[in-house]
Design an enzyme around this catalytic site. Structure first.
Site, PDB file in Angstrom:
ATOM      1  CB  SER A 177       1.072   6.195  -5.550  1.00  0.00           C
ATOM      2  OG  SER A 177       1.328   5.015  -4.870  1.00  0.00           O
ATOM      3  CG  HIS A 205      -0.558  10.010  -7.178  1.00  0.00           C
ATOM      4  ND1 HIS A 205      -0.021  10.833  -7.152  1.00  0.00           N
ATOM      5  CD2 HIS A 205      -0.623   9.033  -6.094  1.00  0.00           C
ATOM      6  CE1 HIS A 205       1.245  10.406  -6.228  1.00  0.00           C
ATOM      7  NE2 HIS A 205       0.783   9.350  -5.536  1.00  0.00           N
ATOM      8  CE  LYS A 236       0.516  12.137  -2.816  1.00  0.00           C
ATOM      9  NZ  LYS A 236       0.074  10.996  -2.517  1.00  0.00           N
TER      10      LYS A 236
HETATM   11  C1  LIG Z   1       0.009  10.329  -1.302  1.00  0.00           C
HETATM   12  C2  LIG Z   1      -0.944   9.244  -1.135  1.00  0.00           C
HETATM   13  C3  LIG Z   1      -1.847   9.492  -0.048  1.00  0.00           C
HETATM   14  C4  LIG Z   1      -1.451   9.980   1.171  1.00  0.00           C
HETATM   15  O1  LIG Z   1      -2.034  11.379   1.001  1.00  0.00           O
HETATM   16  P1  LIG Z   1      -1.333  12.513   2.035  1.00  0.00           P
HETATM   17  O2  LIG Z   1      -2.106  13.674   1.878  1.00  0.00           O
HETATM   18  O3  LIG Z   1       0.103  12.734   1.152  1.00  0.00           O
HETATM   19  O4  LIG Z   1      -1.130  11.989   3.219  1.00  0.00           O
HETATM   20  C5  LIG Z   1      -2.763   8.437   0.061  1.00  0.00           C
HETATM   21  N1  LIG Z   1      -3.019   7.941  -1.077  1.00  0.00           N
HETATM   22  C6  LIG Z   1      -2.335   7.479  -2.048  1.00  0.00           C
HETATM   23  C7  LIG Z   1      -2.779   6.799  -3.318  1.00  0.00           C
HETATM   24  C8  LIG Z   1      -1.155   8.648  -2.319  1.00  0.00           C
HETATM   25  O5  LIG Z   1      -0.311   8.557  -3.085  1.00  0.00           O
END
Ligand SMILES: *Cc1c(COP(=O)(O)O)cnc(C)c1O
Length: 391
Positions: A177, A205, A236
């Site tokens: 991330s 991601h 995302k």
């Molecule tokens: C953003 C993210 C999460 C969390 O996801 P949300 O839906 O925002 O709670 C989990 N793992 C990774 C690698 C992330 O980048």
């Protein structure tokens, strides 16, 4: 309550104080504040689906038909039929038997890892894994063995050296991330086979981002049948909200019966589910969106490389960090860039290791290429002018 103020003073002194910033989104790529419009290079809305008219309409209709909240947890109050549709389509998209939707990716990680591993088990975790994986590991009470970032030799040594009475689980981000690089999942599944471990990949991601048609990291390496647990988020690239896990029918049934963050939380609102479902369908109907995203990311990465900015060279994902080292410098640079109309996040410890604070650029399929090129010029000039690069 003295400790509250003491703590806040301490983070301020370390230049690690955090504040929420209020912006008004006007499109997938621009936000507004006090009448001024800014270019946003800080969003994970990779395909711009938050502002896709079809997705918006699906959410609006769901509110009209079904109201706002869901009223309770999936297992007690009942599951909206939209959940079944979404879960089936997610499973189909991930090429698995089944899928289950959580309220967020964070809750999915915490729930799944603590459901899969317990005190007798060992979890092998990449040192740069997301905080929600780390928290899931802690909650599981399993022994956690952290390996150096994507270091397969060390992972192998640790697998060899660590005996355990219970299960072994290897967990990794698919696309990291904060660095935008891809985990060597082909090598991880090979080691997992050799040392009898379960593999879990967090594609927060990567879903909608990498692999043909945006199917994610397992598809990127063609190892879908060797990754037992594929986690993703609808928050995302899919422009909505919610986490999910895809895998075998039995895995999903197990999670439904065991993951506490699934069982004990009120279900997502119908509008959110409808938006996620519509976004998934848009993604599948328009693979060109993923291609445009990859092209835009490539453009920005190449322009930064030509300008000799310290970006991660082998990245392909739309997360492009420019490492500046010092936390305070990163914050000052983002403030200067904001004055020039560009919003980029400064990422500091504890999100990243000390000394690797960075500007984290994210690119979407909706960005205009000319505007991206101009923004890179501004970023390069600002960073060079400040002579702040440490590396
Ligand atoms: C953003 C993210 C999460 C969390 O996801 P949300 O839906 O925002 O709670 C989990 N793992 C990774 C690698 C992330 O980048």
């Amino acid at each position: 309550m003295q400790f509250l103020g003491d703590y806040l003073e301490k983070v301020k002194a370390k230049k690690l104080y955090r504040q929420t910033i209020v912006y008004n989104p006007v499109s997938a790529t621009h936000v507004q504040e006090n009448g001024q419009v800014y270019l946003l290079l800080a969003s994970n809305n990779y395909l711009g689906l938050t502002h896709d008219p079809v997705v918006q309409q699906a959410a609006i209709e769901a509110v009209r038909l079904y109201g706002t909240g869901s009223g309770g947890a999936r297992l007690t109050t009942g599951t909206h039929p939209l959940f079944d549709e979404l879960e089936q389509e997610l499973a189909n998209f991930k090429d698995t038997q089944a899928a289950i939707v959580f309220n967020t990716g964070y809750m999915a990680n915490v729930g799944v890892i603590s459901a899969l591993a317990g005190a007798e088990d060992v979890i092998f975790s990449d040192e740069l894994n997301h905080a929600s994986i780390i928290d899931g590991c802690r909650l599981s009470r399993a022994r956690v063995v952290v390996y150096r970032h994507s270091d397969m030799e060390q992972l192998q040594e640790l697998l060899k050296a660590t005996s355990c009475r219970g299960k072994r689980l290897i967990v990794t981000d698919g696309v990291f991330s904060m660095d935008g690089d891809i985990a060597p999942l082909d090598k991880i599944v090979a080691l997992a086979e050799q040392y009898e471990a379960i593999v879990m990949v967090d594609d927060a991601h990567a879903t909608g981002v990498i692999g043909p048609g945006g199917h994610g990291t397992a598809a990127y390496f063609g190892v879908q049948d060797k990754v037992q647990v594929q986690l993703g988020t609808l928050s995302k690239a899919l422009g909505a909200e919610g986490g999910f896990v895809a895998g075998s029918q039995e895995l999903i049934e197990y999670i439904r019966n065991k993951a506490r963050s699934f069982i004990f939380s009120t279900a997502l609102a119908p509008a959110t589910i409808a938006a996620g479902l519509a976004a998934l369908r848009q993604l599948r109907a328009q693979p060109a969106l993923v291609t445009r995203l990859q092209e835009n990311a490539q453009l920005v990465r190449q322009l930064l490389e030509y300008a000799q900015m310290p970006v991660v060279l082998d990245g392909v994902a739309p997360i492009i960090p420019v490492i500046v080292g010092d936390a305070d410098k990163a914050v000052k640079l983002t403030a200067e860039l904001k004055q020039q109309g560009i919003i980029i996040s400064a990422i500091r410890p504890p999100t990243v290791p000390v000394g690797t604070s960075r500007l984290r650029l994210t690119v979407t399929a909706s960005h205009d290429r000319k505007e991206l090129a101009a923004a890179v010029n501004t970023i390069v000039a600002t960073v060079k002018q400040s002579e702040m690069i440490v590396r």
